[in-house]
Write a protein that holds these residues in place. Structure first.
Motif, PDB file in Angstrom:
ATOM      1  N   LYS A 282      25.338  39.449  31.195  1.00  0.00           N
ATOM      2  CA  LYS A 282      25.272  40.763  31.842  1.00  0.00           C
ATOM      3  C   LYS A 282      26.670  41.257  32.206  1.00  0.00           C
ATOM      4  O   LYS A 282      26.994  42.430  32.024  1.00  0.00           O
ATOM      5  CB  LYS A 282      24.389  40.677  33.090  1.00  0.00           C
ATOM      6  CG  LYS A 282      24.192  42.003  33.767  1.00  0.00           C
ATOM      7  CD  LYS A 282      23.300  41.887  34.985  1.00  0.00           C
ATOM      8  CE  LYS A 282      23.185  43.249  35.638  1.00  0.00           C
ATOM      9  NZ  LYS A 282      22.497  43.211  36.904  1.00  0.00           N
ATOM     10  N   GLU A 283      27.511  40.366  32.723  1.00  0.00           N
ATOM     11  CA  GLU A 283      28.883  40.747  33.090  1.00  0.00           C
ATOM     12  C   GLU A 283      29.684  41.172  31.861  1.00  0.00           C
ATOM     13  O   GLU A 283      30.472  42.123  31.914  1.00  0.00           O
ATOM     14  CB  GLU A 283      29.584  39.597  33.800  1.00  0.00           C
ATOM     15  CG  GLU A 283      29.047  39.340  35.197  1.00  0.00           C
ATOM     16  CD  GLU A 283      29.617  38.072  35.813  1.00  0.00           C
ATOM     17  OE1 GLU A 283      29.822  38.084  37.034  1.00  0.00           O
ATOM     18  OE2 GLU A 283      29.841  37.079  35.092  1.00  0.00           O
ATOM     19  N   ILE A 284      29.461  40.473  30.748  1.00  0.00           N
ATOM     20  CA  ILE A 284      30.151  40.852  29.508  1.00  0.00           C
ATOM     21  C   ILE A 284      29.688  42.229  29.060  1.00  0.00           C
ATOM     22  O   ILE A 284      30.492  43.090  28.688  1.00  0.00           O
ATOM     23  CB  ILE A 284      29.901  39.808  28.399  1.00  0.00           C
ATOM     24  CG1 ILE A 284      30.545  38.471  28.790  1.00  0.00           C
ATOM     25  CG2 ILE A 284      30.451  40.294  27.056  1.00  0.00           C
ATOM     26  CD1 ILE A 284      30.154  37.317  27.892  1.00  0.00           C
ATOM     27  N   LEU A 285      28.394  42.464  29.127  1.00  0.00           N
ATOM     28  CA  LEU A 285      27.822  43.742  28.698  1.00  0.00           C
ATOM     29  C   LEU A 285      28.336  44.902  29.551  1.00  0.00           C
ATOM     30  O   LEU A 285      28.656  45.970  29.032  1.00  0.00           O
ATOM     31  CB  LEU A 285      26.291  43.681  28.767  1.00  0.00           C
ATOM     32  CG  LEU A 285      25.543  44.953  28.419  1.00  0.00           C
ATOM     33  CD1 LEU A 285      25.779  45.309  26.953  1.00  0.00           C
ATOM     34  CD2 LEU A 285      24.058  44.795  28.689  1.00  0.00           C
ATOM     35  N   GLU A 286      28.454  44.686  30.829  1.00  0.00           N
ATOM     36  CA  GLU A 286      28.821  45.769  31.741  1.00  0.00           C
ATOM     37  C   GLU A 286      30.330  45.921  31.946  1.00  0.00           C
ATOM     38  O   GLU A 286      30.770  46.799  32.673  1.00  0.00           O
ATOM     39  CB  GLU A 286      28.131  45.538  33.094  1.00  0.00           C
ATOM     40  CG  GLU A 286      26.624  45.657  33.001  1.00  0.00           C
ATOM     41  CD  GLU A 286      25.903  45.321  34.293  1.00  0.00           C
ATOM     42  OE1 GLU A 286      26.560  44.825  35.243  1.00  0.00           O
ATOM     43  OE2 GLU A 286      24.691  45.547  34.343  1.00  0.00           O
ATOM     44  N   LYS A 287      31.129  45.090  31.316  1.00  0.00           N
ATOM     45  CA  LYS A 287      32.581  45.156  31.477  1.00  0.00           C
ATOM     46  C   LYS A 287      33.115  46.471  30.921  1.00  0.00           C
ATOM     47  O   LYS A 287      32.798  46.885  29.816  1.00  0.00           O
ATOM     48  CB  LYS A 287      33.244  43.972  30.752  1.00  0.00           C
ATOM     49  CG  LYS A 287      34.749  43.982  30.785  1.00  0.00           C
ATOM     50  CD  LYS A 287      35.270  43.777  32.179  1.00  0.00           C
ATOM     51  CE  LYS A 287      36.792  43.728  32.161  1.00  0.00           C
ATOM     52  NZ  LYS A 287      37.359  43.859  33.468  1.00  0.00           N
ATOM     53  N   GLU A 288      33.915  47.153  31.726  1.00  0.00           N
ATOM     54  CA  GLU A 288      34.558  48.409  31.319  1.00  0.00           C
ATOM     55  C   GLU A 288      36.050  48.142  31.137  1.00  0.00           C
ATOM     56  O   GLU A 288      36.684  47.481  31.959  1.00  0.00           O
ATOM     57  CB  GLU A 288      34.353  49.494  32.388  1.00  0.00           C
ATOM     58  CG  GLU A 288      32.921  49.943  32.563  1.00  0.00           C
ATOM     59  CD  GLU A 288      32.418  50.788  31.409  1.00  0.00           C
ATOM     60  OE1 GLU A 288      33.221  51.516  30.789  1.00  0.00           O
ATOM     61  OE2 GLU A 288      31.213  50.707  31.111  1.00  0.00           O
ATOM     62  N   PHE A 289      36.626  48.685  30.070  1.00  0.00           N
ATOM     63  CA  PHE A 289      38.046  48.526  29.797  1.00  0.00           C
ATOM     64  C   PHE A 289      38.739  49.880  29.948  1.00  0.00           C
ATOM     65  O   PHE A 289      38.200  50.910  29.548  1.00  0.00           O
ATOM     66  CB  PHE A 289      38.268  48.010  28.366  1.00  0.00           C
ATOM     67  CG  PHE A 289      37.728  46.631  28.154  1.00  0.00           C
ATOM     68  CD1 PHE A 289      38.490  45.510  28.461  1.00  0.00           C
ATOM     69  CD2 PHE A 289      36.455  46.428  27.622  1.00  0.00           C
ATOM     70  CE1 PHE A 289      38.007  44.240  28.258  1.00  0.00           C
ATOM     71  CE2 PHE A 289      35.967  45.155  27.421  1.00  0.00           C
ATOM     72  CZ  PHE A 289      36.737  44.056  27.739  1.00  0.00           C
ATOM     73  N   LYS A 290      39.911  49.846  30.508  1.00  0.00           N
ATOM     74  CA  LYS A 290      40.705  51.073  30.614  1.00  0.00           C
ATOM     75  C   LYS A 290      41.296  51.362  29.249  1.00  0.00           C
ATOM     76  O   LYS A 290      41.626  50.460  28.486  1.00  0.00           O
ATOM     77  CB  LYS A 290      41.821  50.883  31.639  1.00  0.00           C
ATOM     78  CG  LYS A 290      41.317  50.636  33.044  1.00  0.00           C
ATOM     79  CD  LYS A 290      42.468  50.391  33.980  1.00  0.00           C
ATOM     80  CE  LYS A 290      41.932  50.063  35.361  1.00  0.00           C
ATOM     81  NZ  LYS A 290      42.990  49.714  36.295  1.00  0.00           N
ATOM     82  N   THR A 291      41.431  52.631  28.942  1.00  0.00           N
ATOM     83  CA  THR A 291      42.020  53.010  27.664  1.00  0.00           C
ATOM     84  C   THR A 291      43.458  53.451  27.888  1.00  0.00           C
ATOM     85  O   THR A 291      43.782  54.077  28.904  1.00  0.00           O
ATOM     86  CB  THR A 291      41.221  54.147  26.997  1.00  0.00           C
ATOM     87  OG1 THR A 291      41.137  55.235  27.903  1.00  0.00           O
ATOM     88  CG2 THR A 291      39.837  53.694  26.615  1.00  0.00           C
ATOM     89  N   GLY A 292      44.294  53.106  26.912  1.00  0.00           N
ATOM     90  CA  GLY A 292      45.692  53.503  26.980  1.00  0.00           C
ATOM     91  C   GLY A 292      45.980  54.504  25.890  1.00  0.00           C
ATOM     92  O   GLY A 292      45.087  54.932  25.158  1.00  0.00           O
TER      93      GLY A 292
END
Length: 101
Positions: free
Chosen positions: A11-21
């Motif tokens: 679940k944590e992997i699925l919900e992980k959000e990454f910032k875009t550069g």
């Protein structure tokens, strides 16, 4: 146990959000890769759970066998000679004179 060592859940992997550069990764590729990681992660967790259950079951069987072995009296001291003699008598009984023709 294993749960204490694992840092991420599916679940944590699925919900992980990454910032875009400015020159960031393609979000679609990251999502596809994370989907594969999640599926593998869930498969590994299922396999680990299955193996833990099997290990517990086998440990209980071993304990029962050890206890059973302690309770049963020692087997009779049958020697190889006794076994061969019994086998010979059985062959004579079953095959009779055909054995020596």
């Amino acid at each position: 146990m294993l749960a204490d060592k694992v840092k991420l859940s599916a679940k944590e992997i699925l919900e992980k959000e990454f910032k875009t550069g400015v020159r960031g990764y393609k979000q679609e590729e990251v999502d596809k890769f994370l989907d594969m990681v999640i599926k593998d992660y869930e498969t590994f967790n299922q396999e680990i759970e299955k193996l833990q259950q099997e290990n517990l079951h086998l440990s209980k069987q071993l304990e029962e066998a050890v206890e059973q072995g302690k309770k049963q009296p020692a087997q009779s001291n049958t020697t190889n000679f006794d076994i061969l003699k019994r086998l010979s008598n059985l062959e004579k009984h079953v095959f009779g004179s055909k054995l020596y023709d």
